[in-house]
Every structure is written in C-alpha cells, then in structure tokens.
Write a protein that holds these residues in place. Structure first.
Motif, PDB file in Angstrom:
ATOM      1  N   GLN A  23       9.744 -19.832  32.471  1.00 26.25           N
ATOM      2  CA  GLN A  23       8.843 -19.090  31.584  1.00 26.25           C
ATOM      3  C   GLN A  23       9.212 -19.310  30.114  1.00 26.25           C
ATOM      4  O   GLN A  23       8.365 -19.606  29.275  1.00 26.25           O
ATOM      5  CB  GLN A  23       8.902 -17.597  31.943  1.00 26.25           C
ATOM      6  CG  GLN A  23       7.903 -16.735  31.201  1.00 26.25           C
ATOM      7  CD  GLN A  23       6.460 -17.002  31.611  1.00 26.25           C
ATOM      8  OE1 GLN A  23       6.194 -17.327  32.760  1.00 26.25           O
ATOM      9  NE2 GLN A  23       5.547 -16.905  30.658  1.00 26.25           N
ATOM     10  N   VAL A  24      10.514 -19.164  29.804  1.00 23.86           N
ATOM     11  CA  VAL A  24      10.949 -19.290  28.402  1.00 23.86           C
ATOM     12  C   VAL A  24      10.903 -20.748  27.946  1.00 23.86           C
ATOM     13  O   VAL A  24      10.336 -21.076  26.898  1.00 23.86           O
ATOM     14  CB  VAL A  24      12.379 -18.720  28.215  1.00 23.86           C
ATOM     15  CG1 VAL A  24      12.888 -19.003  26.791  1.00 23.86           C
ATOM     16  CG2 VAL A  24      12.395 -17.233  28.498  1.00 23.86           C
ATOM     17  N   ASN A  25      11.512 -21.641  28.751  1.00 25.40           N
ATOM     18  CA  ASN A  25      11.682 -23.030  28.315  1.00 25.40           C
ATOM     19  C   ASN A  25      10.377 -23.818  28.331  1.00 25.40           C
ATOM     20  O   ASN A  25      10.231 -24.770  27.555  1.00 25.40           O
ATOM     21  CB  ASN A  25      12.687 -23.754  29.223  1.00 25.40           C
ATOM     22  CG  ASN A  25      14.098 -23.214  29.108  1.00 25.40           C
ATOM     23  OD1 ASN A  25      14.312 -22.154  28.542  1.00 25.40           O
ATOM     24  ND2 ASN A  25      15.057 -23.921  29.675  1.00 25.40           N
ATOM     25  N   VAL A  68      12.888 -28.472  20.630  1.00 33.27           N
ATOM     26  CA  VAL A  68      14.324 -28.642  20.876  1.00 33.27           C
ATOM     27  C   VAL A  68      14.519 -28.879  22.367  1.00 33.27           C
ATOM     28  O   VAL A  68      14.419 -27.958  23.175  1.00 33.27           O
ATOM     29  CB  VAL A  68      15.128 -27.427  20.392  1.00 33.27           C
ATOM     30  CG1 VAL A  68      16.614 -27.627  20.683  1.00 33.27           C
ATOM     31  CG2 VAL A  68      14.906 -27.197  18.899  1.00 33.27           C
ATOM     32  N   ALA A  69      14.789 -30.135  22.715  1.00 30.20           N
ATOM     33  CA  ALA A  69      14.987 -30.508  24.120  1.00 30.20           C
ATOM     34  C   ALA A  69      16.489 -30.550  24.395  1.00 30.20           C
ATOM     35  O   ALA A  69      17.199 -29.562  24.168  1.00 30.20           O
ATOM     36  CB  ALA A  69      14.312 -31.844  24.405  1.00 30.20           C
ATOM     37  N   LYS A 118      13.677 -29.450  30.112  1.00 25.85           N
ATOM     38  CA  LYS A 118      13.881 -30.169  28.858  1.00 25.85           C
ATOM     39  C   LYS A 118      13.158 -31.526  28.853  1.00 25.85           C
ATOM     40  O   LYS A 118      12.693 -31.987  27.806  1.00 25.85           O
ATOM     41  CB  LYS A 118      15.379 -30.323  28.581  1.00 25.85           C
ATOM     42  CG  LYS A 118      16.064 -28.992  28.293  1.00 25.85           C
ATOM     43  CD  LYS A 118      15.395 -28.290  27.110  1.00 25.85           C
ATOM     44  CE  LYS A 118      16.030 -26.979  26.750  1.00 25.85           C
ATOM     45  NZ  LYS A 118      15.400 -26.336  25.571  1.00 25.85           N
ATOM     46  N   ALA A 119      13.052 -32.145  30.044  1.00 25.21           N
ATOM     47  CA  ALA A 119      12.222 -33.356  30.141  1.00 25.21           C
ATOM     48  C   ALA A 119      10.773 -33.005  29.801  1.00 25.21           C
ATOM     49  O   ALA A 119      10.062 -33.770  29.138  1.00 25.21           O
ATOM     50  CB  ALA A 119      12.314 -33.935  31.550  1.00 25.21           C
ATOM     51  N   VAL A 164       9.825 -30.545  27.756  1.00 25.17           N
ATOM     52  CA  VAL A 164       9.741 -30.309  26.301  1.00 25.17           C
ATOM     53  C   VAL A 164       9.617 -31.634  25.553  1.00 25.17           C
ATOM     54  O   VAL A 164       8.783 -31.791  24.647  1.00 25.17           O
ATOM     55  CB  VAL A 164      10.970 -29.519  25.792  1.00 25.17           C
ATOM     56  CG1 VAL A 164      10.973 -29.432  24.260  1.00 25.17           C
ATOM     57  CG2 VAL A 164      11.004 -28.124  26.404  1.00 25.17           C
ATOM     58  N   LEU A 165      10.435 -32.607  25.956  1.00 21.95           N
ATOM     59  CA  LEU A 165      10.402 -33.914  25.292  1.00 21.95           C
ATOM     60  C   LEU A 165       9.054 -34.594  25.487  1.00 21.95           C
ATOM     61  O   LEU A 165       8.418 -35.047  24.520  1.00 21.95           O
ATOM     62  CB  LEU A 165      11.526 -34.790  25.849  1.00 21.95           C
ATOM     63  CG  LEU A 165      11.659 -36.177  25.252  1.00 21.95           C
ATOM     64  CD1 LEU A 165      12.055 -36.108  23.778  1.00 21.95           C
ATOM     65  CD2 LEU A 165      12.689 -37.006  26.020  1.00 21.95           C
ATOM     66  N   SER A 166       8.595 -34.638  26.725  1.00 26.72           N
ATOM     67  CA  SER A 166       7.334 -35.307  27.033  1.00 26.72           C
ATOM     68  C   SER A 166       6.163 -34.622  26.328  1.00 26.72           C
ATOM     69  O   SER A 166       5.313 -35.274  25.709  1.00 26.72           O
ATOM     70  CB  SER A 166       7.120 -35.295  28.556  1.00 26.72           C
ATOM     71  OG  SER A 166       5.848 -35.759  28.886  1.00 26.72           O
ATOM     72  N   PHE A 167       6.132 -33.322  26.415  1.00 26.65           N
ATOM     73  CA  PHE A 167       5.040 -32.537  25.816  1.00 26.65           C
ATOM     74  C   PHE A 167       4.991 -32.725  24.299  1.00 26.65           C
ATOM     75  O   PHE A 167       3.931 -32.996  23.718  1.00 26.65           O
ATOM     76  CB  PHE A 167       5.274 -31.068  26.181  1.00 26.65           C
ATOM     77  CG  PHE A 167       4.324 -30.091  25.563  1.00 26.65           C
ATOM     78  CD1 PHE A 167       2.984 -30.068  25.924  1.00 26.65           C
ATOM     79  CD2 PHE A 167       4.776 -29.158  24.635  1.00 26.65           C
ATOM     80  CE1 PHE A 167       2.107 -29.154  25.363  1.00 26.65           C
ATOM     81  CE2 PHE A 167       3.912 -28.229  24.072  1.00 26.65           C
ATOM     82  CZ  PHE A 167       2.575 -28.228  24.429  1.00 26.65           C
TER      83      PHE A 167
END
Ligand SMILES: NC(=O)c1ccc[n+]([C@@H]2O[C@H](COP(=O)([O-])OP(=O)(O)OC[C@H]3O[C@@H](n4cnc5c(N)ncnc54)[C@H](OP(=O)(O)O)[C@@H]3O)[C@@H](O)[C@H]2O)c1
Length: 181
Positions: free
Chosen positions: A114-116, A142-143, A161-162, A164-167
């Motif tokens: 939910q948060v990440n 921030v990934a 985190k993958a 976050v980076l991709s998005f």
C-alpha cells in the motif's frame, strides 16, 4: 539538484526522517515551498519550522498514514483546503521487511504494498496533471538497488522498488515534450 525552484512547491512523502527530510531540505534550500507528508507530526512540524526559518519558504506539514486506502484523496483535500498547487513530487515514503515470504505477516505485507506502490501511484495521479500543466518541476521516485534484481528474503520489498523504478521511468517518457522536464 542544481536548479532554482523559487516560486514552486515540492511535495515530499516520508519527510519525517532520512532521505525524505534531506530531499525537503534540498528543495527548500533552492527556494521551493515544501509540503511534508508522513505519520509523525511532531517531526514534520519541527522540520517545517526549521526550513521556514532557514530558507524563508512556506513549509506545510501534513500528518497522514499512507496505509490508508484513501490516502491520496485525503491528501488532495488537504492541499486544496490550503490552496496548494504542486510542481514537484518526491515519492519517497516506503519501508521494507526481511525474512521468508512464506512466514511473513500478511497484513504487514499488504501495508508495504500500500505504502510503497498503491499510495505512490494514487498520489502521483492526483498531482501529475498540475505538475505537467505548470511545466517547471520534477518527479522523483525513490527506488533502491533492490529494484534491479530479485531480492530473496526481501521479495516483496524488491518487487515494490522494481515497480517504483519502472513506473517513474515510464512517466518520464510519457511526459517528455509536455513542456516540462
Ligand atoms: N536508507 C537506505 O539505505 C535505502 C536504500 C534504498 C532505498 N531506500 C528507500 O528510501 C526511502 C526512504 O527511506 P529512509 O532510508 O530514509 O528510511 P526512513 O528514515 O525510515 O524513512 C521512511 C519514511 O517513510 C515514512 N513512512 C513509512 N511508513 C509510512 C506510512 N504508513 N505513512 C506515511 N509515511 C510513512 C516515514 O515516516 P513516518 O514513520 O513518520 O510515517 C519516514 O518519513 C524508502 O522508500 C526506502 O525504501 C532507502
């Protein structure tokens, strides 16, 4: 970060400590007003007071738990009530868990996603249109180095985190040529 951000507002999630507090400090040092989001209101107030005093910017603390499914809606309402329009967004709030996925607490895993991920997407959707329209901010996700490979014993964290980076990189391409960077 070398640019002049005077006349803009940067919203930083997870600003109550660590990297988020540092991002807030760096934006304020470059003249940006800042909106500080996290759960620990005392820390946000302390940082807001310091940034306003040291840099002469408007610093607004908003205490909010990003595990709330309606967090982005609540945040939008808080911004609107204060008449705040956002030009830069730092999607920084996040946390990880170590250990075997099979034995991990299911509720806590849900909170991490939910948060990440979920809150990050929803908040970005709330503010990106005005960011692009105003054409002079930055979108920062921030990934982690964990974004670049599977992370056994941190399986969900690495996967978030993958995401976050991709998005974030996808949005960078999507919004190229829309009049901002
Ligand atoms: N430090 C590292 O080595 C490292 C490495 C790779 C990636 N990262 C990433 O960098 C980001 C910042 O981490 P950090 O190292 O600076 O850790 P940190 O000091 O623990 O900061 C995490 C921030 O997220 C906020 N947060 C956590 N849960 C939240 C919730 N439910 N609602 C609202 N805010 C919440 C915390 O605020 P409250 O507790 O006040 O809510 C805090 O401000 C994270 O996304 C992390 O995954 C860190």
């Amino acid at each position: 970060m070398t640019r002049d951000y005077r006349g803009t507002t940067a919203l930083i999630t997870g600003a109550s400590s660590g990297l988020g507090a540092e991002y807030a400090t760096q934006f304020a040092a470059r003249g940006a007003d800042v909106v500080l989001v996290a759960r620990r209101e005392d820390r946000l107030r302390e940082l807001a007071d310091r940034l306003a005093r040291d840099h002469g910017v408007r610093a607004t603390p908003i205490a909010l738990d990003l595990t709330r499914p309606d967090a982005a809606v609540v945040l939008r309402r808080e911004l609107d009530e204060r008449g705040i329009r956002v030009q830069s967004l730092v999607n920084n709030a996040g946390f990880g868990m170590k250990g075997s996925f099979a034995q991990a607490d299911a509720a806590r895993i849900g909170e991490m996603v939910q948060v990440n991920v979920s809150a990050l997407v929803a908040i970005t959707r709330e503010v990106l249109p005005e960011m692009v329209a105003d054409g002079r901010g930055a979108l920062i996700g921030v990934a982690s180095t964990g974004a670049y490979q599977p992370c056994p014993n941190m399986a969900v964290y690495g996967a978030t985190k993958a995401f976050v980076l991709s998005f974030t990189e996808a949005l960078a391409y999507e919004t190229r040529g829309w009049g901002w960077v």
